[in-house]
Design a protein around this motif. Sequence first.
Motif, PDB file in Angstrom:
ATOM      1  N   ILE A 103     -43.642  75.456 -76.845  1.00 42.64           N
ATOM      2  CA  ILE A 103     -44.517  74.977 -75.708  1.00 42.64           C
ATOM      3  C   ILE A 103     -45.713  74.491 -76.443  1.00 42.64           C
ATOM      4  O   ILE A 103     -46.342  73.408 -76.292  1.00 42.64           O
ATOM      5  CB  ILE A 103     -44.885  75.365 -74.721  1.00 42.64           C
ATOM      6  N   LEU A 104     -46.860  75.525 -77.385  1.00 45.81           N
ATOM      7  CA  LEU A 104     -47.429  74.797 -78.392  1.00 45.81           C
ATOM      8  C   LEU A 104     -46.627  73.902 -79.001  1.00 45.81           C
ATOM      9  O   LEU A 104     -47.804  72.481 -79.111  1.00 45.81           O
ATOM     10  CB  LEU A 104     -47.833  76.112 -79.498  1.00 45.81           C
ATOM     11  N   GLN A 105     -45.901  73.073 -79.626  1.00 44.88           N
ATOM     12  CA  GLN A 105     -45.642  72.597 -80.496  1.00 44.88           C
ATOM     13  C   GLN A 105     -45.565  70.924 -79.256  1.00 44.88           C
ATOM     14  O   GLN A 105     -45.957  69.811 -80.216  1.00 44.88           O
ATOM     15  CB  GLN A 105     -44.107  72.408 -80.852  1.00 44.88           C
ATOM     16  N   ARG A 106     -44.936  71.443 -78.459  1.00 40.40           N
ATOM     17  CA  ARG A 106     -44.854  70.064 -76.951  1.00 40.40           C
ATOM     18  C   ARG A 106     -45.776  69.916 -76.417  1.00 40.40           C
ATOM     19  O   ARG A 106     -46.777  68.809 -76.832  1.00 40.40           O
ATOM     20  CB  ARG A 106     -44.029  70.755 -76.002  1.00 40.40           C
ATOM     21  N   SER A 107     -46.791  70.577 -77.249  1.00 39.13           N
ATOM     22  CA  SER A 107     -48.367  70.823 -76.321  1.00 39.13           C
ATOM     23  C   SER A 107     -49.196  69.689 -77.143  1.00 39.13           C
ATOM     24  O   SER A 107     -49.688  68.510 -76.938  1.00 39.13           O
ATOM     25  CB  SER A 107     -49.234  71.678 -75.725  1.00 39.13           C
ATOM     26  N   TYR A 108     -49.142  70.092 -78.599  1.00 41.20           N
ATOM     27  CA  TYR A 108     -49.468  69.686 -79.810  1.00 41.20           C
ATOM     28  C   TYR A 108     -48.808  68.258 -79.444  1.00 41.20           C
ATOM     29  O   TYR A 108     -50.128  66.679 -80.174  1.00 41.20           O
ATOM     30  CB  TYR A 108     -48.878  69.906 -80.802  1.00 41.20           C
ATOM     31  N   LYS A 113     -50.465  62.558 -79.047  1.00 46.60           N
ATOM     32  CA  LYS A 113     -49.624  60.683 -78.284  1.00 46.60           C
ATOM     33  C   LYS A 113     -51.261  60.434 -77.556  1.00 46.60           C
ATOM     34  O   LYS A 113     -51.021  59.130 -78.033  1.00 46.60           O
ATOM     35  CB  LYS A 113     -48.539  60.966 -77.865  1.00 46.60           C
ATOM     36  N   CYS A 114     -51.751  61.127 -76.716  1.00 48.38           N
ATOM     37  CA  CYS A 114     -52.525  61.015 -76.094  1.00 48.38           C
ATOM     38  C   CYS A 114     -53.681  60.163 -76.439  1.00 48.38           C
ATOM     39  O   CYS A 114     -53.789  58.940 -76.757  1.00 48.38           O
ATOM     40  CB  CYS A 114     -53.155  62.069 -75.208  1.00 48.38           C
ATOM     41  N   ALA A 115     -54.253  61.128 -77.688  1.00 53.53           N
ATOM     42  CA  ALA A 115     -55.570  60.975 -78.607  1.00 53.53           C
ATOM     43  C   ALA A 115     -55.006  59.408 -79.769  1.00 53.53           C
ATOM     44  O   ALA A 115     -56.080  57.910 -79.691  1.00 53.53           O
ATOM     45  CB  ALA A 115     -55.357  61.511 -79.512  1.00 53.53           C
ATOM     46  N   ARG A 116     -54.026  58.719 -80.049  1.00 50.57           N
ATOM     47  CA  ARG A 116     -53.636  57.752 -80.493  1.00 50.57           C
ATOM     48  C   ARG A 116     -53.380  56.107 -79.345  1.00 50.57           C
ATOM     49  O   ARG A 116     -53.697  55.282 -79.800  1.00 50.57           O
ATOM     50  CB  ARG A 116     -51.577  57.581 -80.585  1.00 50.57           C
ATOM     51  N   VAL A 117     -53.089  56.434 -78.001  1.00 48.12           N
ATOM     52  CA  VAL A 117     -53.197  55.456 -76.944  1.00 48.12           C
ATOM     53  C   VAL A 117     -55.056  55.502 -76.952  1.00 48.12           C
ATOM     54  O   VAL A 117     -54.949  54.372 -76.678  1.00 48.12           O
ATOM     55  CB  VAL A 117     -52.263  56.017 -76.065  1.00 48.12           C
TER      56      VAL A 117
END
Length: 215
Positions: A103-108, A113-117
């Motif tokens: 879960i931590l890896q998927r959240s990261y 991805k959101c930060a890149r967008v």
Amino acid sequence: MNASHANGTQFHTWRPEPQVRGTFSILSSCLLTMVLCVWTAVHLNIPEYGKLTAQVWRKLGWVMISLLAPELVLLTAYYQYTDAMELGRLMRENLKNKPRPSILQRSYRTLAKCARVICCRPLRPVPNNEGPIKTIYPWTDAHSLYAAMGGFVIDTKGRQSYLPKGMTRATIGMAGIKFIAQYAPELLATIPESEIQDKSKANVFIKDVACSQAL
């Protein structure tokens, strides 16, 4: 308050809204908001080939069930999710893929991805030192959910078919998907995750707002 002049012209000043709402306006607005939220939040399986009209009636039925018995919809979604995760585990084992990320890896990954967008930074291409691009892609949760929703079909057009007359495509159920995953998983892992995500019409922000409003 009205102001009159000698020539008979009247001027109307600003008047506030009524301070009391009727029972019908309260119930109708609440019911309309709830129906729209449930309609947005409910996702059905992919419709069968040539049955788009039937899909609309199915969704209306599930909306009514969601309004009257939401726990039934939640239970159905839970069982479908567990079937998809079991399929994912089976596919990763047979394809020799890496284990499902935590879960931590998927959240990261989601936050990155959101930060890149937000920063408008394009993704850096990954160098390919293995020659031609492989047709077998890593199996992800998106593949599992896509399979559970009826995304894989058998096309028998132009071939000998054991399907009913006039039917050229049949959706593969979970039993068939698990059979293929056990004996020929490479037949299913030919679609990249980006192609599945591109077909999705879901907006995470809108879904979160709709579910919160419905709750």
